[in-house]
Design a protein around this motif. Structure first.
Motif, PDB file in Angstrom:
ATOM      1  N   ASP A 100       4.082   3.840  19.920  1.00 19.61           N
ATOM      2  CA  ASP A 100       3.831   5.285  19.938  1.00 19.61           C
ATOM      3  C   ASP A 100       5.114   6.074  20.184  1.00 19.61           C
ATOM      4  O   ASP A 100       5.247   7.222  19.746  1.00 19.61           O
ATOM      5  N   LEU A 101       6.083   5.448  20.865  1.00 24.49           N
ATOM      6  CA  LEU A 101       7.346   6.124  21.181  1.00 24.49           C
ATOM      7  C   LEU A 101       8.381   5.988  20.066  1.00 24.49           C
ATOM      8  O   LEU A 101       9.523   6.421  20.216  1.00 24.49           O
ATOM      9  N   GLY A 102       7.996   5.349  18.938  1.00 25.54           N
ATOM     10  CA  GLY A 102       8.897   5.357  17.784  1.00 25.54           C
ATOM     11  C   GLY A 102       9.332   4.008  17.254  1.00 25.54           C
ATOM     12  O   GLY A 102      10.098   3.947  16.286  1.00 25.54           O
ATOM     13  N   ALA A 103       8.867   2.928  17.862  1.00 23.57           N
ATOM     14  CA  ALA A 103       9.217   1.598  17.350  1.00 23.57           C
ATOM     15  C   ALA A 103       8.114   1.122  16.404  1.00 23.57           C
ATOM     16  O   ALA A 103       7.071   1.740  16.278  1.00 23.57           O
ATOM     17  N   ARG A 104       8.382   0.041  15.720  1.00 25.71           N
ATOM     18  CA  ARG A 104       7.340  -0.624  14.935  1.00 25.71           C
ATOM     19  C   ARG A 104       7.311  -2.097  15.336  1.00 25.71           C
ATOM     20  O   ARG A 104       8.289  -2.629  15.862  1.00 25.71           O
ATOM     21  N   PHE A 105       6.170  -2.746  15.066  1.00 32.86           N
ATOM     22  CA  PHE A 105       6.037  -4.151  15.430  1.00 32.86           C
ATOM     23  C   PHE A 105       6.910  -4.997  14.511  1.00 32.86           C
ATOM     24  O   PHE A 105       6.931  -4.803  13.290  1.00 32.86           O
ATOM     25  N   ALA A 106       7.644  -5.925  15.096  1.00 35.87           N
ATOM     26  CA  ALA A 106       8.593  -6.741  14.343  1.00 35.87           C
ATOM     27  C   ALA A 106       7.884  -7.725  13.416  1.00 35.87           C
ATOM     28  O   ALA A 106       6.798  -8.220  13.726  1.00 35.87           O
TER      29      ALA A 106
END
Length: 452
Positions: A100-106
Motif C-alpha cells: 500500500d505504501l508503494g512497493a509491489r510483491f517480488a
C-alpha cells in the motif's frame, strides 16, 4: 532495469518464532521508516528494535529493522529487512502495508536477479544460490558454495582471458603488419590446446555434478528369498522391508531416500522376479520391471549358498543391458573354498560377495556403486557444472577443435581465425552472463523460490 520497489517474505509463510521480510528499491528506506517508529537518523547495517504500525498508526507487531544502503546490499539497491514475529497473519498484514505504501510483491528470484543485474554476482553465482537452497546433501551444498564463491567464474574468466589475449595479438598483426612480427603458429596451437584441456576437464564434471545434486535411483533385483530385503534394510540403516523365509514377501517395490557418502540415493527394494499365478504378486513384478528401467544402478542379488539357478540367469538376462553390479549374498553360509570354486565356474566378471547377516563386505559394495557412477572421493573444493554451462562449453570446445584441425588454412586467413576464436569467447561470456538474453534470465530466475 525495473526500478520498482519490491517486497517479499524471505522465510516461509508458516508459524515460526521469527520471520524476515525484505524490501529492495528506491523507496525501501522511506517505506521502512513509515512502518517503524524509529530515530530520525538511521545508520546502515545497525539493528533497531521498534514497534511496527499501519498507516493509521495502529500497532501490528514489534520487531527488528535493519537498513542496507546501496550498493552495499545483496541486491545492490537500498534494502530494508524487517524481522517481526513469525505469525502468518502478521507477516501478511505487514507485506500488505508495504505494498500500500508503494512497493509491489517480488517475482520468484527477483532479488537475486537484481543482484546479478547490478553486478553484485554473475550468472553462475546466481544459479549457485538456487542450487544451495535446493541442496539435498552436504556434498551438494558444498558444491554450490564453491560456485557461489566464484570458483567457476574464475576458471571461465581465465579461459576467456587466454583467448582474448590471442585475439589481441592477431589484431595487432592485422592492423600493424609493418610494426608487428607475424604471430608464431605454435603460440596459437599451444594456447588453444591449453584452453581445450581446461574445457574438457570442466565438461567432465557435469555427470558427477548431476549425480551429486539430483542423486541416483538404485534398484535391488533378484529372485525371491535371496536376501534383497535384508540388503535393502542394511543399506538403509533400519528395518524397513519385511524379511521372511516365505517366498514372495515383497509383492510391490518399496522406496526410501538415503544419503550414501553425501550422495542422495533413492533405494528401491523390488518384488522377487519369478513366474507366478498370483495376481497381486504379478502386478508387483510388472511395477518392478518399470522401476528397473528407471534405475541408474542395479544390484543383481543371488543366494551364494544355492549357487546360480536357472531362474537367476533368466533375471540376469533381463537386466544385463544395464550392466548390473552382481552381488552374491549369504557369504556366511559358504566356505572360502566354495567361493573360489564359484569364481572359476561362473561367467560373471566381478561379483561382490557379502553377508547381510554379519555386514560382511558391505563397504566393498558401496565402493563398487561409486565406481559404477564414476565418482571417487574428491576434495570439497571441487566444482561441478550444470547443463547450461555444459552446452556453452561444448559449443566453445567444438569451435576451437575445428579451429585447431584447420589451423594450416586459418593461419593464412587470420581474419577468419579471429572470428572463430571470438565466437568461442562469446560462449564463455554467456556462462557468466556478460552476454545474455531476457529469455535466459527468465528461465533461470523463474525457478527460484519467492523471497530470493
Amino acid at each position: 532495469m525495473d526500478k520498482d520497489t519490491i517486497v517479499a517474505n524471505v522465510t516461509p509463510l508458516i508459524p515460526s518464532p521469527v520471520s524476515i521480510i525484505r524490501i529492495s528499491g528506491e523507496k525501501a528506506l522511506e517505506i521502512g521508516k513509515t512502518l517503524f517508529k524509529l530515530p530520525k537518523v538511521i545508520e546502515e547495517r545497525k539493528a533497531y528494535f521498534g514497534k511496527i504500525v499501519d498507516k493509521a498508526g495502529n500497532l501490528i507487531d514489534e520487531g527488528i529493522f535493519i537498513y542496507f544502503k546501496e550498493p552495499r546490499s545483496f541486491t545492490g539497491e537500498d534494502v530494508v529487512e524487517i524481522y517481526p514475529h513469525g505469525s502468518v497473519p502478521v507477516v501478511k498484514k505487514i507485506i500488505g502495508e508495504i505494498i500500500d505504501l508503494g512497493a509491489r510483491f517480488a517475482e520468484p528470484g527477483e532479488f537475486t536477479k537484481r543482484a546479478f543485474l547490478n553486478g553484485k554476482i554473475d550468472l553462475t553465482q546466481a544459479e549457485a544460490i538456487a542450487d544451495l537452497i535446493e541442496a539435498k546433501s552436504e556434498k551438494a551444498s558444498k558444491a554450490a558454495l564453491n560456485i557461489l564463491e566464484g570458483k567457476l567464474s574464475k576458471e571461465v574468466n581465465t579461459l576467456k582471458d587466454s583467448l582474448l589475449n590471442l585475439i589481441s595479438l592477431i589484431e595487432a598483426e592485422l592492423n600493424f603488419p609493418e610494426d608487428v612480427d607475424e604471430l608464431d603458429r605454435d603460440i596459437i596451437v599451444n594456447t588453444l590446446a591449453d584452453v581445450l584441456n581446461t574445457i574438457n576437464r570442466l565438461i567432465s564434471t557435469y555427470k558427477k555434478g548431476e549425480i551429486i545434486k539430483s542423486g541416483i535411483k538404485l534398484a535391488i533385483v533378484g529372485r525371491p528369498n535371496v536376501g534383497k530385503s535384508s540388503l535393502f534394510n542394511k543399506l538403509l540403516g533400519f528395518e524397513r522391508s519385511i524379511v521372511s523365509e516365505i517366498h514372495g514377501t515383497t509383492r510391490d517395490f518399496i522406496e526410501e531416500s538415503i544419503s550414501i557418502r553425501g550422495i542422495p540415493v533413492v533405494l528401491l527394494d523390488t518384488a522377487g522376479l519369478r513366474e507366478t499365478a498370483d495376481k497381486i504378486e504379478k502386478l508387483g513384478i510388472e511395477r518392478t520391471n518399470k522401476k528397473i528401467e528407471e534405475a541408474d544402478v542395479i544390484l543383481f542379488v543371488f543366494d551364494l549358498s544355492e549357487g546360480i539357478t536357472d531362474d537367476d540367469l533368466k533375471i540376469f538376462d533381463k537386466v544385463k543391458d544395464k550392466d548390473p553390479i552382481v552381488v552374491g549374498n549369504k557369504l556366511d553360509l559358504v566356505s572360502e573354498k566354495e567361493v573360489d570354486i564359484f569364481k572359476k565356474k561362473y561367467y560373471f566378471k566381478n561379483v561382490i560377495f557379502v553377508s547381510t547377516k554379519n555386514h560382511k563386505n558391505l563397504d566393498l559394495l558401496e565402493e563398487e556403486i561409486f565406481k559404477k557412477l564414476g565418482i571417487i572421493e574428491e576434495s570439497d573444493s571441487e566444482i561441478y557444472i550444470n547443463l547450461r554451462h555444459y552446452k556453452k562449453l561444448e559449443n566453445a570446445k567444438n569451435i576451437l577443435e575445428k579451429t585447431v584441425q584447420n589451423i594450416d588454412e586459418l593461419y593464412e586467413l587470420k581474419e577468419i581465425l579471429m572470428l572463430e576464436i571470438k565466437e568461442a569467447v562469446k560462449n564463455l561470456e554467456e556462462i557468466t552472463g556478460e552476454i545474455t538474453t531476457e529469455d535466459v534470465l527468465g528461465n533461470i530466475f523463474n525457478k527460484f523460490c519467492i523471497g530470493k
